[in-house]
Scaffold this motif. Structure first.
Motif, PDB file in Angstrom:
ATOM      1  N   GLU A  97       0.827  -1.207   0.000  1.00 21.09           N
ATOM      2  CA  GLU A  97       0.000   0.000   0.000  1.00 21.09           C
ATOM      3  C   GLU A  97       0.865   1.262   0.000  1.00 21.09           C
ATOM      4  O   GLU A  97       0.596   2.228   0.718  1.00 21.09           O
ATOM      5  CB  GLU A  97      -0.950  -0.004   1.197  1.00 21.09           C
ATOM      6  CG  GLU A  97      -2.032  -1.072   1.137  1.00 21.09           C
ATOM      7  CD  GLU A  97      -3.100  -0.773   0.085  1.00 21.09           C
ATOM      8  OE1 GLU A  97      -3.174   0.388  -0.379  1.00 21.09           O
ATOM      9  OE2 GLU A  97      -3.863  -1.694  -0.273  1.00 21.09           O
ATOM     10  N   ARG A 252      -5.577  -9.578   2.369  1.00 19.64           N
ATOM     11  CA  ARG A 252      -6.336  -8.350   2.079  1.00 19.64           C
ATOM     12  C   ARG A 252      -6.446  -7.485   3.324  1.00 19.64           C
ATOM     13  O   ARG A 252      -6.216  -6.259   3.274  1.00 19.64           O
ATOM     14  CB  ARG A 252      -7.740  -8.710   1.566  1.00 19.64           C
ATOM     15  CG  ARG A 252      -8.633  -7.493   1.283  1.00 19.64           C
ATOM     16  CD  ARG A 252     -10.078  -7.898   1.078  1.00 19.64           C
ATOM     17  NE  ARG A 252     -10.673  -8.476   2.277  1.00 19.64           N
ATOM     18  CZ  ARG A 252     -11.143  -7.766   3.297  1.00 19.64           C
ATOM     19  NH1 ARG A 252     -11.052  -6.427   3.290  1.00 19.64           N
ATOM     20  NH2 ARG A 252     -11.671  -8.368   4.343  1.00 19.64           N
ATOM     21  N   ARG A 255      -3.131  -5.820   4.164  1.00 20.95           N
ATOM     22  CA  ARG A 255      -2.861  -4.663   3.310  1.00 20.95           C
ATOM     23  C   ARG A 255      -3.670  -3.443   3.780  1.00 20.95           C
ATOM     24  O   ARG A 255      -3.168  -2.315   3.772  1.00 20.95           O
ATOM     25  CB  ARG A 255      -3.195  -4.981   1.848  1.00 20.95           C
ATOM     26  CG  ARG A 255      -2.172  -5.920   1.194  1.00 20.95           C
ATOM     27  CD  ARG A 255      -2.552  -6.245  -0.259  1.00 20.95           C
ATOM     28  NE  ARG A 255      -2.804  -5.043  -1.035  1.00 20.95           N
ATOM     29  CZ  ARG A 255      -1.865  -4.275  -1.581  1.00 20.95           C
ATOM     30  NH1 ARG A 255      -0.578  -4.592  -1.416  1.00 20.95           N
ATOM     31  NH2 ARG A 255      -2.180  -3.198  -2.285  1.00 20.95           N
ATOM     32  N   ARG A 256      -4.895  -3.671   4.218  1.00 17.69           N
ATOM     33  CA  ARG A 256      -5.723  -2.553   4.698  1.00 17.69           C
ATOM     34  C   ARG A 256      -5.158  -1.990   6.005  1.00 17.69           C
ATOM     35  O   ARG A 256      -5.209  -0.777   6.254  1.00 17.69           O
ATOM     36  CB  ARG A 256      -7.175  -2.994   4.909  1.00 17.69           C
ATOM     37  CG  ARG A 256      -7.917  -3.377   3.649  1.00 17.69           C
ATOM     38  CD  ARG A 256      -7.800  -2.301   2.571  1.00 17.69           C
ATOM     39  NE  ARG A 256      -8.264  -1.007   3.048  1.00 17.69           N
ATOM     40  CZ  ARG A 256      -7.863   0.165   2.542  1.00 17.69           C
ATOM     41  NH1 ARG A 256      -6.970   0.203   1.586  1.00 17.69           N
ATOM     42  NH2 ARG A 256      -8.354   1.289   3.017  1.00 17.69           N
ATOM     43  N   ALA A 259      -2.396   0.245   5.008  1.00 16.44           N
ATOM     44  CA  ALA A 259      -2.936   1.454   4.376  1.00 16.44           C
ATOM     45  C   ALA A 259      -3.391   2.479   5.405  1.00 16.44           C
ATOM     46  O   ALA A 259      -3.388   3.689   5.127  1.00 16.44           O
ATOM     47  CB  ALA A 259      -4.096   1.090   3.453  1.00 16.44           C
ATOM     48  N   ARG A 260      -3.778   2.006   6.573  1.00 14.98           N
ATOM     49  CA  ARG A 260      -4.281   2.906   7.629  1.00 14.98           C
ATOM     50  C   ARG A 260      -3.199   3.328   8.628  1.00 14.98           C
ATOM     51  O   ARG A 260      -3.508   3.989   9.623  1.00 14.98           O
ATOM     52  CB  ARG A 260      -5.402   2.213   8.405  1.00 14.98           C
ATOM     53  CG  ARG A 260      -6.630   1.845   7.576  1.00 14.98           C
ATOM     54  CD  ARG A 260      -7.390   3.051   7.108  1.00 14.98           C
ATOM     55  NE  ARG A 260      -8.670   2.698   6.480  1.00 14.98           N
ATOM     56  CZ  ARG A 260      -9.497   3.569   5.931  1.00 14.98           C
ATOM     57  NH1 ARG A 260      -9.169   4.858   5.921  1.00 14.98           N
ATOM     58  NH2 ARG A 260     -10.628   3.167   5.389  1.00 14.98           N
TER      59      ARG A 260
END
Length: 532
Positions: A97, A252, A255-256, A259-260
């Motif tokens: 990300e 998934r 990865r989130r 991203a945060r």
């Protein structure tokens, strides 16, 4: 103009011979890398796939941003030991990300992902890189814990890994654990001490003691799921922050999470747009002679690595056995120190010390390109102060605070290895070419020294000296030191971060520079006492 002008004759016979020798070494390297890629072998790979699971490198690939590079670290760890090449773990730096992270992935096809002594050393090195460069750490966990027969070499140093996870958290360096299978015994502390934890439904098992150990210790009988299953940890213990439906879902979610994180690089952005070198990196295959006693001009390497082949040389007429100067690499300003004729004299040592001070005053990272047999010896040089001048260079390297990147191109012997920022001097990254050799001294010199000492000892005792035995000793020592000087031997012991294709040098250094700029880039405030 400061553009380097190549004098390399690519049509010459010696260039062709150098190129053929390098390609042969690269073929040997590929064969050893293939052993790491094979994991536990076809039988265990198929068994793992039969359970509907992804392989370690497949998990890494899915985790990383599409078409982004992955700088694998220490792929030859454990080479030459009783343990499999690769040490049952994959480590490296990749982009998730848009964030550069250190990724550590257990390989469950090798003894269930159990950690042997080299697994620990390789993982510690990856954690050190993450710490120095302030990179988030993502653990892809599937491990049965320590390889019990070798516990005596794992138990004490292994505790550092758990300590480091807590230190990372305290320092604001995020840690993420994606648990795909067993994470037992000491391995349970990886998710236990990570900031973010994802577990896979009906797959993840996290417990300090599995059902057999619990029954032995307490008499209690439990099943895997109630003792340490993903749903239990998500609903009851609270250890799991996220419950994934399957491995793809876990990746998934991971990865989130990244991203945060709201990560921003603390170091400066590239100062300029990168420009390709004016000369073909393919030609690097023919630069280094097969015989490292034959010198080569490191400017030919610099011209094929730095942006636009643009290089401002510093003190070119003084201390010519060491080339120093300023350049850019993928837009990042760098200072370069490259050995020209192998031996470091007093002038080269003083020149290096001043150059390193200048780099620290401008907060410029340093790249060391090794081809040195060490500091010059002999009566005249000792009287001229080679000890204090060599110490001056080593002092500067030791106390420099800007990031150091080292590449062993050819020889890297003795204290010259130290002065050029070898492994003991903690460069942020250190890579070797297949042509590199490193040891206390060259095989012939070392064997010769032992021979002279033995001969003098025999003379002092009035005993005859056995020339035949001396010749056999020298041959055996030369063979041993030659084998222990080779890059695969050194890489197997994690004395470098990998053996790389010379043609990839610019790319590898660019990835490293990008990684080091996640942390602030600052110079040293002082260097202690220099003997003048």
């Amino acid at each position: 103009m400061t553009l380097l002008r190549s004098a390399l004759d690519t049509s010459a016979a010696d260039f062709a011979a150098n190129r053929d020798a390098m390609l042969a070494k690269l073929a040997e390297l590929d064969a050893e890398h293939a052993k790491a890629l094979a994991g536990g072998g076809p039988k265990y790979v198929e068994r793992h796939r039969g359970r509907g699971k992804l392989l370690a490198r497949e998990r890494v690939e899915l985790l990383l941003d599409p078409d982004s590079p992955f700088l694998e670290l220490s792929p030859l760890a454990a080479w030459g030991s009783e343990y499999p090449v690769g040490a049952s773990v994959v480590t490296g730096i990749g982009v998730v990300e848009g964030v550069e992270c250190v990724v550590i992935a257990n390989d469950p096809t090798v003894r269930g992902g159990a950690s042997n002594p080299w697994t620990g050393r390789k993982t510690v090195r990856a954690m050190d890189i993450a710490w120095e460069n302030r990179l988030p750490v993502i653990n892809l966990v599937e491990s049965g814990g320590a390889d019990l027969p070798s516990q005596k070499e794992i138990f004490i140093p292994g505790g550092r890994l758990f300590r480091d996870l807590t230190r990372f958290s305290a320092a604001g360096i995020p840690t993420v654990a994606l648990v795909f299978g067993n994470s037992t015994a000491g391995g349970a502390y990886v998710p236990g001490m990570s900031d973010h934890v994802v577990m896979v439904k009906e797959r993840s098992k996290v417990f300090l003691g599995g059902p057999p150990l619990v029954e032995m210790a307490t008499g209690e009988r439990s099943d895997d799921e109630s003792l340490g299953g993903a749903e239990m940890h998500a609903r009851t213990s609270g250890l799991a922050d996220h419950l994934a439906a399957d491995e793809h879902d876990a990746i998934r979610i991971g990865r989130r999470i990244v991203a945060r994180l709201n990560r921003r690089k603390a170091g400066p952005e590239p100062a300029a747009a990168p420009a390709d070198p004016r000369y073909d990196p393919e030609e690097l295959l023919g630069v280094v002679p097969g015989d490292l006693k034959v010198p080569f001009d490191p400017r030919e390497v610099i011209a094929r690595v730095v942006d636009g082949s643009d290089f401002d040389e510093f003190k070119p007429a003084y201390g010519p056995s060491l080339v120093t100067g300023w350049a850019a690499l993928h837009g990042h300003p760098v200072g370069v120190l490259a050995n020209a004729q192998g031996v470091l004299f007093s002038a080269e040592s003083q020149k290096a010390a001043q150059f390193i001070q200048l780099a620290n005053s401008s907060a410029t990272p340093l790249v060391f390109l090794h081809n040195t047999t060490g500091y010059m010896v002999g009566r005249d040089y000792e009287q001229g102060g080679i000890v204090k001048h060599g110490a001056m260079m080593i002092n500067a390297v030791s106390n420099s605070r800007v990031p150091h990147l080292s590449v062993l191109m050819g020889a890297s012997y003795g204290a010259g290895h130290y002065g050029m920022c070898g492994r003991a001097y903690d460069p942020r990254f250190l890579f070797s070419w297949p042509s590199a050799k490193s040891a206390v001294m060259g095989p012939q010199q070392l064997a010769g020294v032992l021979s002279i000492v033995a001969r003098q000892s025999a003379e002092a005792k009035g005993r005859p000296y056995d020339e035949e035995q001396d010749a056999a000793m020298r041959a055996a020592v030369e063979e041993q030191i030659e084998a222990e000087s080779l890059p695969m031997f050194l890489s197997g012991r994690i004395y470098d971060d990998g053996v790389i294709d010379p043609r990839d040098t610019r790319t590898v250094l660019g990835l490293c520079l990008s990684a080091v700029h996640n942390a602030p880039v600052e110079g040293a405030d002082g260097f202690g006492v220099f003997r003048m």
